[in-house]
Design a protein around this motif. Sequence first.
Motif, short mmCIF file in Angstrom:
data_model
loop_
_atom_site.label_atom_id
_atom_site.label_comp_id
_atom_site.label_asym_id
_atom_site.label_seq_id
_atom_site.Cartn_x
_atom_site.Cartn_y
_atom_site.Cartn_z
N GLU A 196 3.18 -9.48 -8.61
CA GLU A 196 2.41 -9.38 -7.35
C GLU A 196 1.91 -10.77 -6.95
O GLU A 196 2.05 -11.19 -5.80
N HIS A 232 4.64 2.23 -1.03
CA HIS A 232 3.35 2.45 -1.69
C HIS A 232 2.69 3.74 -1.19
O HIS A 232 2.18 4.54 -1.98
N HIS A 296 -6.41 -9.49 -3.88
CA HIS A 296 -7.24 -8.28 -3.95
C HIS A 296 -7.43 -7.68 -2.56
O HIS A 296 -7.38 -6.46 -2.39
N ASN A 299 -4.12 -5.95 -1.64
CA ASN A 299 -3.87 -4.76 -2.46
C ASN A 299 -4.82 -3.62 -2.13
O ASN A 299 -4.43 -2.44 -2.16
N SER A 300 -6.07 -3.94 -1.81
CA SER A 300 -7.05 -2.90 -1.49
C SER A 300 -6.69 -2.17 -0.20
O SER A 300 -7.15 -1.06 0.04
N HIS A 304 1.41 -4.67 -0.83
CA HIS A 304 1.84 -5.19 -2.13
C HIS A 304 3.02 -6.15 -1.97
O HIS A 304 3.74 -6.13 -0.98
#
Length: 306
Positions: A196, A232, A296, A299-300, A304
Amino acid sequence: GILFNTGAGQHILKNPLVVNSIIDKAALRRTDVILEVGPGTGNLTVKMLEKVKKVIACEIDPRLVGELQKRVQGTCLANKLEIKVGDILKTDLPFFDACVANLPYQISSPFVFKLLLHRPFFRCAILMFQREFALRLVAKPGSKLYCRLSINTQLLARVDHLMKVGKNNFKPPPKVESSVVRIEPKNPPPPINFQEWDGLVRIAFVRKNKTLSAAFKSSAVVQLLDHNYRVHCSLHNTVSFFLISSVTVAFILTFIREIPENFKIAEKIQTVLKDTGYSEKRARSMDIDDFIRLLHGFNSEGIHFS
């Protein structure tokens, strides 16, 4: 009598002062198992055999393997030397305590990351590189040499430039200057998915002088992240099952992320960049903490990079 193949990076370190200096900086121990890549005719190998429990020497050229075997044959050092013949990049690394090597320069980058992702952890690596490559490894944000290689290496390890080594210390002399670097892996490693992380850093450093807002507007980047986002969402739009006890099963809805018909990933990307405060930042000036916060943030929001 050997004709060295300079195209394959065969430049033998001949200066005993440099050899001894490298060994001193490695702080070898009697109980150590040492990994050496590209031992050549064994100038470094023999000196290390005198100080450690074992040297595992990896060499791709059968001619040099023969020279190394002849050099220790009939001596007390022979039983402490193990030679592996083949391409180190295509070989599983053995257990070792430290790596000491005058590397063929064309394998520098892939070998560094093969080392850093190797488990179990080793204590340190003392490696000879082309000077510019070595300076990239230790470059800091704002430096002209700061790049994806710099930040990826420094995420996983502490890196120190130890000394410069001139061309005339080798036979035959290479066309470039060299440097010796110490790499000490971080143990434990940072709690980050490296695939990632590298996916994000790769996008940011393609044009490291551009703002991140501009870098993430590339059609190829938008297409990739749109695909990843949809995958995702599809994976997380499910019901999970888990055992509360040996006789009870509970059902929970883990997470549902539905994609609106008019959804545009490009807009979502720019929103994340603005919300995290990195929209107008440039990769050349961002440090590890900056990229961790940005990863972060993406991703939150379900975005991705792998």
